[in-house]
Design a protein around this motif. Sequence first.
Motif, mmCIF file in Angstrom:
data_model
loop_
_atom_site.group_PDB
_atom_site.id
_atom_site.type_symbol
_atom_site.label_atom_id
_atom_site.label_comp_id
_atom_site.label_asym_id
_atom_site.label_seq_id
_atom_site.Cartn_x
_atom_site.Cartn_y
_atom_site.Cartn_z
ATOM 1 N N ALA A 18 0.831 -1.204 0.000
ATOM 2 C CA ALA A 18 0.000 0.000 0.000
ATOM 3 C C ALA A 18 0.866 1.255 0.000
ATOM 4 O O ALA A 18 0.575 2.237 -0.695
ATOM 5 N N GLN A 19 1.973 1.227 0.762
ATOM 6 C CA GLN A 19 2.882 2.366 0.795
ATOM 7 C C GLN A 19 3.560 2.572 -0.554
ATOM 8 O O GLN A 19 3.719 3.709 -1.012
ATOM 9 N N HIS A 20 3.980 1.461 -1.193
ATOM 10 C CA HIS A 20 4.636 1.575 -2.495
ATOM 11 C C HIS A 20 3.683 2.164 -3.531
ATOM 12 O O HIS A 20 4.076 3.016 -4.354
ATOM 13 N N ARG A 21 2.429 1.700 -3.522
ATOM 14 C CA ARG A 21 1.461 2.227 -4.493
ATOM 15 C C ARG A 21 1.175 3.706 -4.234
ATOM 16 O O ARG A 21 1.003 4.482 -5.172
ATOM 17 N N ALA A 22 1.134 4.088 -2.967
ATOM 18 C CA ALA A 22 0.935 5.494 -2.641
ATOM 19 C C ALA A 22 2.108 6.334 -3.141
ATOM 20 O O ALA A 22 1.929 7.441 -3.656
ATOM 21 N N ALA A 23 3.341 5.788 -2.995
ATOM 22 C CA ALA A 23 4.513 6.506 -3.490
ATOM 23 C C ALA A 23 4.463 6.649 -5.011
ATOM 24 O O ALA A 23 4.845 7.682 -5.565
ATOM 25 N N LEU A 24 3.978 5.610 -5.694
ATOM 26 C CA LEU A 24 3.868 5.655 -7.141
ATOM 27 C C LEU A 24 2.864 6.722 -7.577
ATOM 28 O O LEU A 24 3.120 7.495 -8.500
ATOM 29 N N GLU A 25 1.736 6.775 -6.880
ATOM 30 C CA GLU A 25 0.731 7.781 -7.204
ATOM 31 C C GLU A 25 1.216 9.190 -6.887
ATOM 32 O O GLU A 25 0.758 10.160 -7.509
ATOM 33 N N ALA A 26 2.135 9.307 -5.938
ATOM 34 C CA ALA A 26 2.654 10.623 -5.565
ATOM 35 C C ALA A 26 3.732 11.114 -6.505
ATOM 36 O O ALA A 26 4.249 12.223 -6.335
ATOM 37 N N GLY A 27 4.104 10.296 -7.505
ATOM 38 C CA GLY A 27 5.077 10.739 -8.502
ATOM 39 C C GLY A 27 6.471 10.192 -8.333
ATOM 40 O O GLY A 27 7.405 10.707 -8.943
ATOM 41 N N ALA A 28 6.654 9.142 -7.526
ATOM 42 C CA ALA A 28 7.982 8.546 -7.356
ATOM 43 C C ALA A 28 8.420 7.849 -8.637
ATOM 44 O O ALA A 28 7.611 7.600 -9.550
ATOM 45 N N ASP A 29 9.723 7.543 -8.726
ATOM 46 C CA ASP A 29 10.286 6.897 -9.906
ATOM 47 C C ASP A 29 9.578 5.563 -10.145
ATOM 48 O O ASP A 29 9.682 4.646 -9.323
ATOM 49 N N PRO A 30 8.867 5.391 -11.287
ATOM 50 C CA PRO A 30 8.113 4.147 -11.519
ATOM 51 C C PRO A 30 8.993 2.908 -11.535
ATOM 52 O O PRO A 30 8.602 1.849 -11.047
ATOM 53 N N ILE A 31 10.198 3.021 -12.112
ATOM 54 C CA ILE A 31 11.085 1.850 -12.201
ATOM 55 C C ILE A 31 11.511 1.406 -10.806
ATOM 56 O O ILE A 31 11.486 0.221 -10.470
ATOM 57 N N LEU A 32 11.895 2.380 -9.965
ATOM 58 C CA LEU A 32 12.342 2.048 -8.614
ATOM 59 C C LEU A 32 11.196 1.452 -7.790
ATOM 60 O O LEU A 32 11.353 0.430 -7.124
ATOM 61 N N VAL A 33 10.028 2.088 -7.867
ATOM 62 C CA VAL A 33 8.891 1.620 -7.077
ATOM 63 C C VAL A 33 8.423 0.252 -7.552
ATOM 64 O O VAL A 33 8.051 -0.609 -6.755
ATOM 65 N N THR A 34 8.445 0.031 -8.883
ATOM 66 C CA THR A 34 8.057 -1.277 -9.407
ATOM 67 C C THR A 34 8.964 -2.376 -8.875
ATOM 68 O O THR A 34 8.512 -3.476 -8.544
ATOM 69 N N GLY A 35 10.257 -2.074 -8.759
ATOM 70 C CA GLY A 35 11.185 -3.045 -8.176
ATOM 71 C C GLY A 35 10.828 -3.363 -6.742
ATOM 72 O O GLY A 35 10.851 -4.524 -6.326
ATOM 73 N N TRP A 36 10.469 -2.328 -5.965
ATOM 74 C CA TRP A 36 10.045 -2.558 -4.573
ATOM 75 C C TRP A 36 8.800 -3.428 -4.530
ATOM 76 O O TRP A 36 8.690 -4.353 -3.720
ATOM 77 N N ILE A 37 7.836 -3.117 -5.408
ATOM 78 C CA ILE A 37 6.587 -3.865 -5.410
ATOM 79 C C ILE A 37 6.837 -5.326 -5.738
ATOM 80 O O ILE A 37 6.293 -6.234 -5.098
ATOM 81 N N ASN A 38 7.687 -5.593 -6.742
ATOM 82 C CA ASN A 38 7.971 -6.977 -7.124
ATOM 83 C C ASN A 38 8.636 -7.744 -5.985
ATOM 84 O O ASN A 38 8.310 -8.913 -5.726
ATOM 85 N N GLU A 39 9.587 -7.104 -5.296
ATOM 86 C CA GLU A 39 10.255 -7.769 -4.171
ATOM 87 C C GLU A 39 9.259 -8.090 -3.053
ATOM 88 O O GLU A 39 9.283 -9.191 -2.486
ATOM 89 N N THR A 40 8.386 -7.140 -2.759
ATOM 90 C CA THR A 40 7.412 -7.351 -1.693
ATOM 91 C C THR A 40 6.407 -8.428 -2.070
ATOM 92 O O THR A 40 6.027 -9.265 -1.243
ATOM 93 N N GLN A 41 5.958 -8.427 -3.340
ATOM 94 C CA GLN A 41 5.013 -9.449 -3.784
ATOM 95 C C GLN A 41 5.644 -10.835 -3.721
ATOM 96 O O GLN A 41 4.984 -11.815 -3.355
ATOM 97 N N ALA A 42 6.936 -10.935 -4.078
ATOM 98 C CA ALA A 42 7.615 -12.227 -4.001
ATOM 99 C C ALA A 42 7.718 -12.706 -2.558
ATOM 100 O O ALA A 42 7.505 -13.886 -2.255
ATOM 101 N N GLU A 43 8.036 -11.766 -1.633
ATOM 102 C CA GLU A 43 8.103 -12.128 -0.213
ATOM 103 C C GLU A 43 6.739 -12.576 0.292
ATOM 104 O O GLU A 43 6.621 -13.541 1.044
ATOM 105 N N ARG A 44 5.691 -11.869 -0.145
ATOM 106 C CA ARG A 44 4.341 -12.221 0.298
ATOM 107 C C ARG A 44 3.934 -13.595 -0.235
ATOM 108 O O ARG A 44 3.331 -14.404 0.473
ATOM 109 N N ALA A 45 4.283 -13.867 -1.516
ATOM 110 C CA ALA A 45 3.929 -15.159 -2.101
ATOM 111 C C ALA A 45 4.629 -16.298 -1.375
ATOM 112 O O ALA A 45 4.056 -17.372 -1.164
#
Length: 567
Positions: A440-467
């Motif tokens: 949720a924090q990563h998606r909020a950062a993405l909507e706030a204008g953060a670097d999409p490539i960097l945030v996407t990497g964070w999201i993928n790592e977190t999704q892998a940990e969650r899986a």
Amino acid sequence: MIRFAFYGRVSTEDQQDPEASRSWQLGRARALIDGHGQVATEYFDVGQSRSLPWKRRPEAARLLQDLPHSDRGFDAVLIGEPHRAFYGNQYGLTMPVFEHYGVTLWVPEVGGPIDPASEAHDLIMSVFGGMSKGERNRIKIRVRSAMQSQAKVEGRYLGGRPPYGYRLADAGPHPNPAKAADGKRLHVLEKDPVTAPVVERIFRWYLGGMGFFLIAQTLTDEDIPSPSAYDRARNRHRTGIAWSKGAVQAILANPRYTGYQVWNKQHKAEVLLDVDDVALGYETKLKWNEREQWVWSDRPAHPAIIDRATFTAVQERRARRGPSSDRPKVRAAHPYALRSLLVHHQCGRRMQGTWNHGHAHYRCRYPQEYAIANLIDHPLAVYLREDAILPDLDAWLASAFDPQRLTATLDALVDQQPEETTALTDPIRRTIAACDRRLAQHRAALEAGADPILVTGWINETQAERATAVAALARAGARTKTTPPRLTRQEIKNIVEGLGEIIDVIRAAEAADKAEIYGQLGLRLSYDHETHVVSAEVSPRSSVGLLAVSEGGLEPPRPIKGTSTSS
């Protein structure tokens, strides 16, 4: 009319817009069921590799979890592109589940629903799974071959964080016209005017005779920010207060300071998540390659901070600090009665056995820069002599399990058992909840204008940990729903009374035998060097052989505690 659940997947490897990929997969699927029904619900995984089993893909796992429910809202599963849904033998592991719950599977390649009894359908789907696996392997080979050539021939910077001492500089548009049109540019390493001189000093000090600890301490004393402190955005998990021995070693071992591009120092290894359940698939871990496998650029690719002669001299000195002889050193094997049972209260680390002046000791060594970095007031080394503990420990154990004190001991064990709690207290579920909060924090950062490539990497790592956590939760099954039932007073009494003979032989036992007995008693010790107090607790186990349980479900009682002073 048939109600369909559509399943699709897109990964970051596909270089596709997730919405565009979903649209064409869904369009292909709807064309297949035209006149037969409509899509009632969707399950679409984004950023998930095809090599992940269904149980470890968030949306696919949710689909499998919905299958047993009568109110699931669909009668059949619809897939638009089998290459994206099934990999290797995944079809063979998933189709029986659909068949068990009476859910049909529709794919365009067979023109409708799959017939589980048809050898032709089974062969077609197996072939597609093999083709999907082969396609992924071919992509990996092509990408690695291209990267090896780019690093060796061109000396191209291939991504990742720049080493401490360098920063990224623009090197012009990307040579691939499509990527250049998309705004992608090449980068090259350039010296960081703030940190490059620090790297030079580290190499000079080391060749001058200073060790790793002294270099780290000197840099910390001079208030020079450590690598994690200098780049806080990439090191939020570290305190960044002090230099560590590991940071100094990593800098001294990095050949990129010579100005040459070096690639393939590490590789991604796929390791079975659970050797007893191969169907759960693999997890990716970074492992170091042998130096012979490193790929060096043919010529310098960026400004050098130190020359190759200096780097070679440093590596020679680091090698000399290792064993001076190839002959194995024979050391006397000393028994330790409290091996693996004693921890240091101040830092929580296990104390290690060491033999000094003819006696067994336990030591906790904590370098000063680590203590500073972790905000711990810790001496350089803490020692505790074994024979200062054992007499009081054995006397306490004998008194605690003495028949005359049996009633009090039973009361303590019964009272300290954990209350039954819900699955919300389970550590695996806490991990999943933490991942959900981070997503949720990563998606909020993405909507706030953060670097999409960097945030996407964070999201993928977190999704892998969650899986991975979801898969662990599935393996645990019903055991994670509640804590085990509390033992009755009689069950605890059976365990405690059976320990009588063991307690009687502890005092006369050899150190190795004591260690075995202490382990069976579930003994745990904690030493507070400030108060010179050793806290002891035991959790008698039914595995001692005093209580047989055929179906499981019984857990050992909570520890009973005692203290012993030691100077």
